[in-house]
Design a protein around this motif. Structure first.
Motif, PDB file in Angstrom:
ATOM      1  N   UNK A  27       1.073  -1.453   0.450  1.00  0.00           N
ATOM      2  CA  UNK A  27      -0.253   0.443   0.415  1.00  0.00           C
ATOM      3  C   UNK A  27       0.678   1.268  -0.307  1.00  0.00           C
ATOM      4  N   UNK A  28       0.246   2.368  -0.354  1.00  0.00           N
ATOM      5  CA  UNK A  28       0.934   3.870  -1.145  1.00  0.00           C
ATOM      6  C   UNK A  28       1.212   4.238   0.567  1.00  0.00           C
ATOM      7  N   UNK A  29       2.025   4.666   1.011  1.00  0.00           N
ATOM      8  CA  UNK A  29       1.895   4.750   2.429  1.00  0.00           C
ATOM      9  C   UNK A  29       2.205   6.841   2.186  1.00  0.00           C
ATOM     10  N   UNK A  30       1.090   7.552   2.619  1.00  0.00           N
ATOM     11  CA  UNK A  30       0.522   8.812   2.687  1.00  0.00           C
ATOM     12  C   UNK A  30       0.989   9.285   3.550  1.00  0.00           C
ATOM     13  N   UNK A  31       0.567  11.423   3.469  1.00  0.00           N
ATOM     14  CA  UNK A  31       0.893  12.136   5.019  1.00  0.00           C
ATOM     15  C   UNK A  31       0.492  12.652   4.544  1.00  0.00           C
ATOM     16  N   UNK A  32      -0.212  13.426   5.486  1.00  0.00           N
ATOM     17  CA  UNK A  32      -1.264  14.803   5.159  1.00  0.00           C
ATOM     18  C   UNK A  32      -0.020  16.079   4.692  1.00  0.00           C
ATOM     19  N   UNK A  33      -0.732  17.224   4.093  1.00  0.00           N
ATOM     20  CA  UNK A  33      -0.122  18.598   3.414  1.00  0.00           C
ATOM     21  C   UNK A  33       1.531  18.937   4.406  1.00  0.00           C
ATOM     22  N   UNK A  34       0.400  19.103   5.802  1.00  0.00           N
ATOM     23  CA  UNK A  34       1.184  20.281   6.855  1.00  0.00           C
ATOM     24  C   UNK A  34       1.510  19.311   7.869  1.00  0.00           C
ATOM     25  N   UNK A  35       1.520  18.120   7.513  1.00  0.00           N
ATOM     26  CA  UNK A  35       2.082  16.902   8.817  1.00  0.00           C
ATOM     27  C   UNK A  35       4.295  17.430   8.976  1.00  0.00           C
ATOM     28  N   UNK A  36       4.316  17.439  10.513  1.00  0.00           N
ATOM     29  CA  UNK A  36       5.665  17.433  10.482  1.00  0.00           C
ATOM     30  C   UNK A  36       6.259  16.178  10.583  1.00  0.00           C
ATOM     31  N   UNK A  37       7.216  16.269   8.846  1.00  0.00           N
ATOM     32  CA  UNK A  37       6.932  15.296   8.572  1.00  0.00           C
ATOM     33  C   UNK A  37       8.146  14.577   8.819  1.00  0.00           C
ATOM     34  N   UNK A  38       9.646  14.959  10.321  1.00  0.00           N
ATOM     35  CA  UNK A  38      10.113  14.259  11.327  1.00  0.00           C
ATOM     36  C   UNK A  38       9.290  13.610  10.919  1.00  0.00           C
ATOM     37  N   UNK A  39       8.896  14.083  12.334  1.00  0.00           N
ATOM     38  CA  UNK A  39       7.762  13.484  13.415  1.00  0.00           C
ATOM     39  C   UNK A  39       6.686  12.539  13.275  1.00  0.00           C
ATOM     40  N   UNK A  40       6.589  12.453  11.742  1.00  0.00           N
ATOM     41  CA  UNK A  40       5.217  11.619  11.588  1.00  0.00           C
ATOM     42  C   UNK A  40       5.776  10.605  11.301  1.00  0.00           C
ATOM     43  N   UNK A  41       6.970  10.749  10.840  1.00  0.00           N
ATOM     44  CA  UNK A  41       8.195   9.010   9.704  1.00  0.00           C
ATOM     45  C   UNK A  41       8.673   8.618  11.601  1.00  0.00           C
ATOM     46  N   UNK A  42       9.248   9.140  13.005  1.00  0.00           N
ATOM     47  CA  UNK A  42       9.852   8.795  13.203  1.00  0.00           C
ATOM     48  C   UNK A  42       9.195   8.290  14.676  1.00  0.00           C
ATOM     49  N   UNK A  43       7.567   8.749  14.809  1.00  0.00           N
ATOM     50  CA  UNK A  43       6.814   7.883  15.574  1.00  0.00           C
ATOM     51  C   UNK A  43       6.179   6.453  15.465  1.00  0.00           C
ATOM     52  N   UNK A  44       6.237   6.035  14.426  1.00  0.00           N
ATOM     53  CA  UNK A  44       5.616   4.499  14.215  1.00  0.00           C
ATOM     54  C   UNK A  44       7.177   3.619  15.409  1.00  0.00           C
ATOM     55  N   UNK A  45       8.490   4.410  14.924  1.00  0.00           N
ATOM     56  CA  UNK A  45      10.096   3.095  15.662  1.00  0.00           C
ATOM     57  C   UNK A  45       9.916   3.493  16.917  1.00  0.00           C
ATOM     58  N   UNK A  46       9.372   4.815  17.715  1.00  0.00           N
ATOM     59  CA  UNK A  46       9.190   5.162  19.184  1.00  0.00           C
ATOM     60  C   UNK A  46       8.986   3.396  19.713  1.00  0.00           C
ATOM     61  N   UNK A  47       7.476   3.044  18.631  1.00  0.00           N
ATOM     62  CA  UNK A  47       6.512   2.304  19.767  1.00  0.00           C
ATOM     63  C   UNK A  47       7.424   1.160  19.226  1.00  0.00           C
ATOM     64  N   UNK A  48       8.037   0.369  18.067  1.00  0.00           N
ATOM     65  CA  UNK A  48       8.071  -0.324  17.849  1.00  0.00           C
ATOM     66  C   UNK A  48       9.547  -0.747  18.195  1.00  0.00           C
ATOM     67  N   UNK A  49      10.308  -0.218  18.952  1.00  0.00           N
ATOM     68  CA  UNK A  49      11.809  -0.595  19.235  1.00  0.00           C
ATOM     69  C   UNK A  49      11.014  -0.502  20.732  1.00  0.00           C
TER      70      UNK A  49
END
Length: 350
Positions: free
Chosen positions: A81-103
């Motif tokens: 599936x395509x990885x979507x992101x909202x236009x005004x999202x904080x891209x760095x934190x948005x991409x970082x967040x899942x790794x906090x949970x999984x690690x």
């Protein structure tokens, strides 16, 4: 003896020290990533089967024998599936967040003694480390909600912060109640103490109360129904991960099930003797330890799934009242009761 020590000695006998150290870390990481992935996928399948059983309907039964490959098909779908992101999202934190949970979930998993010889990370502050590392996962949820630039995701993230901080107190105090009996925070030593009887038996009434509180608070900390206000599909779309798709969504979804496994594994280790067999019936066959550990863990996971399909979702005020007005005072009284019982030597041992 544990898995880390065995692999360490084998590798250092084959290659130079620096190379052996790197290979050792990579090999252990791969082993635990494999456990993480397989456990997550098949806990999803178990959840669907249990839900179908409770609701008198068919569960997954088409893909593979008895539907056993259904979650693999779901994983392939999420990968594609395509990885979507909202236009005004904080891209760095948005991409970082899942790794906090999984690690954080993966690090917690490495502490459990699956058998006497299969434990990657045996430290003398094991219980403390588990409580501390589980607190890091909520940072990922908060970041996901904040960075998504979505008010529903933000509400879910704020609920998560309140819920996790509140119920961590009860999780910690119920475990501390059992630590009073063992005098150690090290998981391997806690299991050794239980060769004279599981702690839930040694501690009788206070231990049973501590287990009940731990199970309720642990269910709340993993954001599962009836405490799933963080996601609350009927109110918040999908909650904190509303704006996530593909594998980033899968990370959050997988981490929830692994966190459920971690809570159940802590309960199995601290209250029910971990890999020890009942009455020592298979102690002469150490490899069966992993069977007993997984059997106890899966029974507790089944109880948590039973909660989900039995009780309605609480409101946020009811959730906090349950913790602050009932569970926390009861936990503190139970802690004092256990301390008195240990002081007077009233524990039961076989």
């Amino acid at each position: 003896m544990n898995i880390t020590k065995s692999i360490h000695e084998w590798l250092f006998s084959l290659m130079p020290e620096m190379t052996a150290s790197i290979v050792e870390m990579v090999l252990i990481a791969v082993i635990y990533l494999a456990i993480f992935a397989v456990a997550g996928l098949y806990l999803v399948l178990l959840e669907r089967k249990v839900a179908a059983w409770f609701q008198l309907r068919l569960g997954p039964n088409r893909v593979g024998y008895l539907g056993l490959l259904q979650t693999l098909a779901d994983a392939l779908k999420l990968v594609s599936k395509e990885l979507t992101i909202t236009e005004k999202a904080d891209k760095f934190l948005y991409n970082l967040a899942p790794y906090f949970v999984i690690i954080s979930a993966l690090m917690a998993l490495s502490l459990f003694p699956f058998t006497q010889e299969f434990q990657a990370f045996d430290i003398n502050i094991g219980i403390f480390f588990l409580i501390a590392i589980s607190s890091i996962g909520v940072i990922g949820i908060l970041l996901a909600g904040w960075s998504s630039n979505n008010k529903f995701a933000m509400i879910g993230a704020m609920r998560s912060g309140v819920q996790t901080i509140s119920y961590e107190l009860s999780v910690g105090l119920s475990l501390l109640t059992m630590v009073l009996m063992t005098g150690s925070l090290q998981l391997s030593e806690i299991i050794e103490v239980q060769k004279h009887g599981w702690l839930i038996v040694q501690g009788h009434i206070p231990a049973f109360i501590a287990f009940c509180i731990f199970l309720i608070a642990g269910t709340a900390e993993t954001n599962r129904a009836p405490f799933d206000l963080v996601e609350a599909e009927s109110e918040l779309g999908a909650g904190f991960h509303t704006e996530y798709s593909g594998m980033k969504f899968a990370y959050f979804f997988l981490a929830e099930f692994i966190n459920m496994f971690i809570i159940a594994a802590i309960a199995a280790t601290v209250f029910f003797g971990g890999y020890l067999s009942p009455f020592g019936i298979t102690e002469s066959i150490p490899l069966l330890g992993i069977f007993w550990f997984l059997a106890k863990t899966l029974v507790i996971i089944f109880l948590m799934m039973w909660f989900r399909w039995t009780f309605p979702r609480l409101r946020i005020d009811q959730l906090l009242i349950l913790e602050w007005k009932y569970l926390l005072p009861l936990n503190l009284m139970n802690l004092i009761l256990m301390a008195m019982m240990v002081l007077l030597g009233l524990t039961i041992q076989f």
